[in-house]
Enzyme design. Sequence first.
Site, mmCIF file in Angstrom:
data_model
loop_
_atom_site.group_PDB
_atom_site.id
_atom_site.type_symbol
_atom_site.label_atom_id
_atom_site.label_comp_id
_atom_site.label_asym_id
_atom_site.label_seq_id
_atom_site.Cartn_x
_atom_site.Cartn_y
_atom_site.Cartn_z
ATOM 1 N N TYR A 97 -19.507 -1.268 -8.627
ATOM 2 C CA TYR A 97 -18.075 -1.619 -8.691
ATOM 3 C C TYR A 97 -17.745 -2.804 -7.788
ATOM 4 C CZ TYR A 97 -13.071 -1.214 -7.597
ATOM 5 O OH TYR A 97 -11.749 -1.477 -7.366
ATOM 6 N N ASP A 122 -12.540 0.406 2.421
ATOM 7 C CA ASP A 122 -13.918 0.827 2.706
ATOM 8 C C ASP A 122 -14.810 -0.345 3.087
ATOM 9 O OD1 ASP A 122 -14.882 -0.388 0.205
ATOM 10 O OD2 ASP A 122 -14.081 1.372 -0.814
ATOM 11 N N ASP A 173 1.395 -3.501 4.060
ATOM 12 C CA ASP A 173 1.639 -3.462 2.631
ATOM 13 C C ASP A 173 1.306 -4.813 2.003
ATOM 14 O OD1 ASP A 173 2.743 -3.410 0.068
ATOM 15 O OD2 ASP A 173 4.390 -2.096 0.669
ATOM 16 N N GLY A 174 0.340 -4.831 1.094
ATOM 17 C CA GLY A 174 -0.051 -6.081 0.451
ATOM 18 C C GLY A 174 1.055 -6.678 -0.394
ATOM 19 N N ASP A 191 -8.144 -4.346 -4.927
ATOM 20 C CA ASP A 191 -8.996 -3.153 -4.996
ATOM 21 C C ASP A 191 -8.103 -1.949 -4.719
ATOM 22 O OD1 ASP A 191 -10.972 -1.261 -4.941
ATOM 23 O OD2 ASP A 191 -11.812 -1.878 -3.008
ATOM 24 N N SER A 192 -7.439 -1.470 -5.758
ATOM 25 C CA SER A 192 -6.422 -0.434 -5.582
ATOM 26 C C SER A 192 -6.863 0.888 -6.187
ATOM 27 C CB SER A 192 -5.109 -0.870 -6.249
ATOM 28 O OG SER A 192 -5.265 -0.894 -7.653
ATOM 29 N N SER A 193 -6.154 1.934 -5.818
ATOM 30 C CA SER A 193 -6.336 3.218 -6.476
ATOM 31 C C SER A 193 -5.544 3.210 -7.781
ATOM 32 C CB SER A 193 -5.860 4.353 -5.552
ATOM 33 O OG SER A 193 -4.527 4.122 -5.117
#
Length: 316
Positions: A97, A122, A173-174, A191-193
């Site tokens: 990923y 991460d 906060d982006g 790279d988000s959830s």
Amino acid sequence: MDKLCKGWFTEFSPDDLEKLQNGEPSADSSSSKLLKSDGQEMGGAWPGQAFSLQVKKVLFHEKSKYQDVLVFESTTYGNVLVLDGIIQATERDEFSYQEMLAHLPLFAHPNPKRVLIIGGGDGGILREVLKHETVEAVTMCEIDEMVIDVAKKYLPGMSCAFSHPKLDLYCGDGFEFLKNHKNEFDVIITDSSDPVGPAESLFGQSYYELLRDALKEDGILSSQGESVWLHLPLISHLVAFNRKIFPKVAYAQSIVSTYPSGSMGYLICAKNENRDVATPARELSEEQVKALNLRFYNSQVHRAAFVLPQFVKNAL
């Protein structure tokens, strides 16, 4: 229902988990667990299915200001990072990923110098970005500092670049960060959830308009793009509104073994209408692939990722 049960961790779709824990939820509570973009409900994350890993040892489990953070050692996938009950990365397959989300836009760009990462606590995307010698500066916006701290302790292979001198780390906060940065970045990687709860804002049209404004004129972005087997209405929605924002919009996919359905997508947009994002602007030789320690991405995989099944082409 406990997601850790008898030595196993099970990843449920958030809407299914709510039903298991509380019985049939009210209309309001059920809606809060559905995928959304621009206020439109896009169904459950992966309803009717679940994925399990055997747990050898729980290493960390606490609640941050924003989410439930779990790290466990699995019997077959190494250490596993879980946020709000959803697997984010495992040591065994994370590179599949991280490399694709990072290198598809970076190698599509002829000379990326300034890169912005939204999310990615991460550290895996950061690790991959810094493999590019052309990159002079990386800004990273991660809202949850606990994720960074946990990754440094339990995911050293991913978090190895946090001390790099090219990194400017911003814990916040982006979405808000982007409002104050215009025409600054060659590549932006989100790279988000999944778009459940607070992450919904990163899947809306206003967010992508901010991304466009933050990119330089030849800029390229990539975003986590869900799975064609589970989220095709959402993907179609994202592609449709981005075609109003960017002259070049493309969708790619690859294998990620621990993502629900085993398939992960990537939304790639470019401000330059002549930029063919499906073709690497910089080709890699076999020697360069080895030197960069790439285990999934290469120039052939780059091209192949944009070749889509007919049902996906029809939908998009």
